[in-house]
Design an enzyme around this catalytic site. Structure first.
Site, PDB file in Angstrom:
ATOM      1  N   ASP A  53     -14.824 166.726  58.548  1.00 45.38           N
ATOM      2  CA  ASP A  53     -14.930 168.193  58.567  1.00 45.38           C
ATOM      3  C   ASP A  53     -14.209 168.714  59.811  1.00 45.38           C
ATOM      4  O   ASP A  53     -13.672 169.817  59.814  1.00 45.38           O
ATOM      5  CB  ASP A  53     -16.397 168.647  58.660  1.00 45.38           C
ATOM      6  CG  ASP A  53     -17.207 168.313  57.406  1.00 45.38           C
ATOM      7  OD1 ASP A  53     -16.670 168.452  56.302  1.00 45.38           O
ATOM      8  OD2 ASP A  53     -18.386 167.917  57.559  1.00 45.38           O
ATOM      9  N   HIS A  74     -19.308 166.345  59.521  1.00 46.72           N
ATOM     10  CA  HIS A  74     -18.844 164.992  59.251  1.00 46.72           C
ATOM     11  C   HIS A  74     -17.546 164.837  60.050  1.00 46.72           C
ATOM     12  O   HIS A  74     -16.887 165.838  60.364  1.00 46.72           O
ATOM     13  CB  HIS A  74     -18.582 164.779  57.755  1.00 46.72           C
ATOM     14  CG  HIS A  74     -19.862 164.755  56.958  1.00 46.72           C
ATOM     15  ND1 HIS A  74     -20.148 165.687  56.002  1.00 46.72           N
ATOM     16  CD2 HIS A  74     -20.920 163.915  57.014  1.00 46.72           C
ATOM     17  CE1 HIS A  74     -21.350 165.422  55.490  1.00 46.72           C
ATOM     18  NE2 HIS A  74     -21.834 164.353  56.081  1.00 46.72           N
TER      19      HIS A  74
HETATM   20  C1  XUL Z   1     -27.033 162.958  51.903  1.00 43.26           C
HETATM   21  C2  XUL Z   1     -27.201 163.757  53.098  1.00 43.26           C
HETATM   22  C3  XUL Z   1     -25.990 163.918  53.969  1.00 43.26           C
HETATM   23  C4  XUL Z   1     -26.273 163.761  55.405  1.00 43.26           C
HETATM   24  C5  XUL Z   1     -25.105 163.889  56.336  1.00 43.26           C
HETATM   25  O1  XUL Z   1     -28.128 162.894  51.097  1.00 43.26           O
HETATM   26  O2  XUL Z   1     -28.261 164.297  53.329  1.00 43.26           O
HETATM   27  O3  XUL Z   1     -25.447 165.181  53.749  1.00 43.26           O
HETATM   28  O4  XUL Z   1     -27.188 164.725  55.800  1.00 43.26           O
HETATM   29  O5  XUL Z   1     -24.193 162.894  56.181  1.00 43.26           O
END
Ligand code: XUL
Ligand code: MN
Length: 343
Positions: free
Chosen positions: A51, A48
């Site tokens: 992160d 992210h």
């Molecule tokens: C939420 C999910 C997230 C995404 C990344 O359900 O899967 O972790 O993969 O933002």
């Protein structure tokens, strides 16, 4: 034959908090997590934006550049690469009613600006891939938004992101619900349709998460097949899900081995390994797991995947072809079950 490359995100080693209880495990420090990747056979890190650059919204452009470059060096030192960056739009108060599709124009502007910063971070980390999980793009009640307008706002946002960077590729990760009652772009069909409305359809594709497809009542392997048929399967989040409840992110294959087998079969049929794209995992350790073993779910999911690759490759072709020629799918089903059950 090309080897599969594996990735996971730092959030997949977590402290065990759930909506009903606080963390139960000590935090594994980021550097320590990075150390586990190669050891467990992973080379890709899913990020992210925050992160990679903590508290990204409070930082200047220069500061973001400095911190993202330092993260890139950390990855290089460990022989790792960034798979993708995803803007975390679901925690900021301004995004309470969504980002790109919010009714409030200030929220829409914020979501696009933050996503542009996330693209800058992706560029600095050396990846062209941005994943968009559209967490709060949707509604709790239908009357609160106009879905036609919302999808137009979403198209406009995607266009702005594509225009921000000529090399960025956007992979939409569909999910039908949670946190919203009904999410916009609930399936890969919606994501692919959205791609064709943008200014550069070749740079908009998808990431399919097994659990999200199951929550939509769909078969993850067929969802992958649809994306592959459009040349738009740019990543996967393999995991498992025990029925229609909250998004469980269970270890791959732990609920339904046959369903997992078919996902691997689809990746094999689509030549996914040869594309060089990652087999991503999005799995959570059980809350009961002790901190010292809170990474086993990742290792186990990868091991199950590789065993299933072997199962797919060793499935007797002649039996499959004969059964299909005879339209004897009962015999084909038994052959699959026997193959999966055999040692
Ligand atoms: C939420 C999910 C997230 C995404 C990344 O359900 O899967 O972790 O993969 O933002
Ligand atoms: Mn996911």
């Amino acid at each position: 034959m090309a080897d599969y490359r594996f990735s996971f995100g730092p959030w997949n080693i977590h402290e065990g908090a759930d909506p009903f209880g606080p963390p139960v495990r000590a935090t594994v420090e980021f550097g320590q997590k990075l150390g586990l990747y190669r050891q467990m056979g992973f080379e890709g890190v899913q990020f992210h934006d925050d992160d990679a650059v903590a508290n990204v919204e409070e930082k200047s452009f220069d500061q973001i550049q400095k911190e993202a470059s330092a993260m890139k060096k950390l990855l290089d030192d460990q022989g790792l690469v960034a798979e993708f960056v995803a803007p975390r739009l679901w925690e900021t108060p301004l995004g309470v009613d969504g980002g790109y599709t919010a009714n409030d124009p200030a929220a829409r502007r914020w979501a696009i600006e933050r996503s542009k910063r996330a693209i800058d971070i992706a560029n600095l980390l050396g990846t062209n891939l941005m994943v968009l999980w559209l967490a709060r793009e949707g509604t709790y009640i239908r009357e609160s938004k106009n879905a036609i307008e919302a999808y137009h706002h979403l198209r406009d946002a995607l266009n702005q992101l594509l225009e921000h960077s000529p090399q960025i590729e956007l992979a939409i990760e569909p999910k039908p619900n949670e946190p919203m009652d009904q999410a916009y772009v609930p399936t890969i069909g919606h994501a692919v349709a959205m791609s064709y409305q943008t200014c550069d359809p070749r740079r908009v594709g998808g990431l399919i998460e097994s659990a999200h497809a199951l929550l939509a009542g769909l078969d993850p392997a067929d969802e992958m097949g649809f994306a592959l048929a459009h040349d738009k399967l740019w990543s996967v989040h393999l995991n498992d899900q025990n029925g229609l409840k909250f998004d469980q992110d269970k270890s791959f294959g732990s609920v339904n081995l046959r369903c997992a087998f078919n996902q691997v079969r689809m990746l094999e049929l689509g030549g996914y390994a040869q594309t060089g794209r990652f087999v991503g995992l999005d799995v959570k350790a059980m809350r009961t797991q002790k901190v010292e073993q809170a990474h086993l779910h990742l290792q186990n999911s990868r091991a199950v995947f590789l065993t299933l690759v072997d199962k797919v490759r060793t499935f007797p072709q002649e039996i499959q072809q004969q059964c299909v020629a005879d339209r004897n799918y009962e015999a084909l089903e038994m052959a699959v079950l026997e193959h999966l059950l055999a040692k």
